[in-house]
Design a protein around this motif. Structure first.
Motif, PDB file in Angstrom:
ATOM      1  N   ARG A 151     -69.010  28.841 -64.882  1.00 12.00           N
ATOM      2  CA  ARG A 151     -67.732  28.629 -63.857  1.00 12.00           C
ATOM      3  C   ARG A 151     -68.878  27.430 -62.917  1.00 12.00           C
ATOM      4  N   SER A 204     -69.578  26.055 -59.532  1.00 12.01           N
ATOM      5  CA  SER A 204     -69.968  26.447 -57.709  1.00 12.01           C
ATOM      6  C   SER A 204     -68.754  26.282 -56.800  1.00 12.01           C
ATOM      7  N   ALA A 205     -68.267  26.416 -55.962  1.00 15.82           N
ATOM      8  CA  ALA A 205     -67.377  25.775 -54.608  1.00 15.82           C
ATOM      9  C   ALA A 205     -67.874  25.070 -54.068  1.00 15.82           C
ATOM     10  N   ASP A 206     -69.435  25.555 -53.451  1.00 14.06           N
ATOM     11  CA  ASP A 206     -70.377  24.552 -53.029  1.00 14.06           C
ATOM     12  C   ASP A 206     -70.622  23.501 -54.011  1.00 14.06           C
ATOM     13  N   ASP A 207     -71.517  23.590 -54.819  1.00 11.85           N
ATOM     14  CA  ASP A 207     -71.310  22.723 -55.577  1.00 11.85           C
ATOM     15  C   ASP A 207     -70.375  21.302 -55.778  1.00 11.85           C
ATOM     16  N   LEU A 208     -69.307  21.976 -55.522  1.00 12.21           N
ATOM     17  CA  LEU A 208     -68.099  20.666 -56.217  1.00 12.21           C
ATOM     18  C   LEU A 208     -68.006  20.437 -54.341  1.00 12.21           C
ATOM     19  N   LEU A 209     -68.570  21.071 -53.594  1.00 12.44           N
ATOM     20  CA  LEU A 209     -67.902  20.293 -52.507  1.00 12.44           C
ATOM     21  C   LEU A 209     -69.600  19.574 -51.598  1.00 12.44           C
ATOM     22  N   ILE A 252     -60.390  22.181 -52.817  1.00 16.86           N
ATOM     23  CA  ILE A 252     -60.927  23.379 -52.323  1.00 16.86           C
ATOM     24  C   ILE A 252     -61.149  23.251 -50.470  1.00 16.86           C
ATOM     25  N   GLU A 253     -61.872  21.659 -50.395  1.00 18.44           N
ATOM     26  CA  GLU A 253     -61.736  20.971 -48.866  1.00 18.44           C
ATOM     27  C   GLU A 253     -60.206  21.608 -48.723  1.00 18.44           C
ATOM     28  N   ALA A 260     -60.968  18.893 -58.234  1.00 14.57           N
ATOM     29  CA  ALA A 260     -61.294  19.933 -57.336  1.00 14.57           C
ATOM     30  C   ALA A 260     -61.369  20.661 -56.561  1.00 14.57           C
ATOM     31  N   ALA A 261     -62.923  19.250 -56.195  1.00  7.33           N
ATOM     32  CA  ALA A 261     -63.135  19.403 -54.718  1.00  7.33           C
ATOM     33  C   ALA A 261     -62.432  19.679 -53.876  1.00  7.33           C
TER      34      ALA A 261
END
Length: 314
Positions: free
Chosen positions: A9, A11-16, A80-81, A76-77
């Protein structure tokens, strides 16, 4: 490969982090934007690639480029943003840094007021303008927006015409009091030209002097159009100047008005960059500014300068 088929899965932080690198093309710029160090950027990208099971970035000549998997992850990033921003305010304020490159005159008289209008509504938004008269970058340039003269030929970037502007020949009152007034194109051979340094000119569309005045000798040349204007005002010769700059000066006279060179400003950005709300806002402000000041750019606004034609009457 779809991000849904990942080995883990993400990470949302990694995607940002990927979002920041994908937009700037540089780890250092992304680190500055996110307030973390370069090593952390590298570590998070590696973790994201491990989670997704493939490369999201590859090294290009001008910086980091997104792979197909990276572009999918970028979507996807961005979601999230957008979700994070929607939580902060009913009408989210724009913030962050937008970096742009543009020619000297465009930066001063079009970009600066357009940007200022956006910043009055969004004081947390910072815009960096680097002035340059050059071709659009063929690779990642580190800029979110580039404004160039002439249609660029680029891949993986979006380019659209902002609007036209006109160059004309101008002289100062002082110059015309000491030199014969040119009444025909042939008369230009007796005058010096103030314009760009030929050997350093990177933009073919601006290589204009040989087309109408091959016999004119160079007087004072520079890579900066503000130098052209001030040298013309100081009687260094006849200046081939943007009308929207020269017409601001009552001491400049337009000569041989039949010499009117029409050029086009083009805006270049990348699709992933244009999806940033702050970049989109600046782009729209630039388009509005050009549209509302078309007469000024074309030299037909009736300004104080460039309209005194007593010297060129037969």
């Amino acid at each position: 490969m779809s991000v849904t088929s990942a080995t883990g899965r993400p990470s949302a932080d990694d995607l940002l982090v990927l979002l920041a690198v994908g937009r700037t093309g540089r780890y250092v710029s992304a680190a500055e934007e996110l307030g973390i160090n370069h090593t952390t950027i590298s570590r998070r990208i590696a973790a994201l690639e491990q989670a997704l099971g493939g490369r999201v970035l590859i090294r290009g000549a001008g910086g980091w480029e997104l792979t197909d998997l990276g572009r999918e992850a970028l979507g996807a990033a961005e979601a999230i943003e957008s979700a994070v921003r929607s939580l902060t305010s009913d009408t989210p304020a724009l913030e962050g840094v937008v970096r742009m490159s543009a020619t000297d005159g465009f930066s001063a008289y079009v970009a600066a007021p357009a940007v200022a209008a956006v910043q009055r509504r969004h004081p947390k938004l910072s815009v960096e303008i680097v002035t340059a008269t050059r071709l659009a970058s063929l690779q990642r340039s580190g800029f979110d927006i580039e404004v160039v003269v002439g249609k660029p030929q680029l891949r993986r970037a979006r380019a659209f015409a902002l609007g036209d502007y006109t160059l004309g020949l101008y002289a100062s009152h002082g110059y015309l009091s000491e030199h014969p007034v040119p009444r025909t194109v042939d008369d230009l051979a007796a005058h010096s030209l103030v314009y760009f340094i030929d050997s350093m000119l990177q933009v073919d569309d601006l290589d204009l002097a040989p087309t109408f005045a091959p016999a004119m000798r160079e007087s004072l040349s520079s890579t900066n159009v503000f130098v052209h204007v001030e040298a013309t005002r100081a009687a260094a010769g006849l200046g081939l100047l943007p009308c929207f700059m020269a017409d601001r000066h009552a001491d400049l006279v337009r000569v041989l008005p039949e010499i009117a060179v029409r050029l086009t400003y083009w805006l270049v950005t990348r699709p992933e960059t244009l999806r940033r709300p702050e970049v989109a806002a600046i782009v729209e402000a630039l388009r509005t500014q050009v549209r509302e000041h078309g007469d000024m750019l074309m030299g037909t606004s009736g300004g104080d300068g460039g309209q005194s034609i007593e010297y060129i009457q037969p």
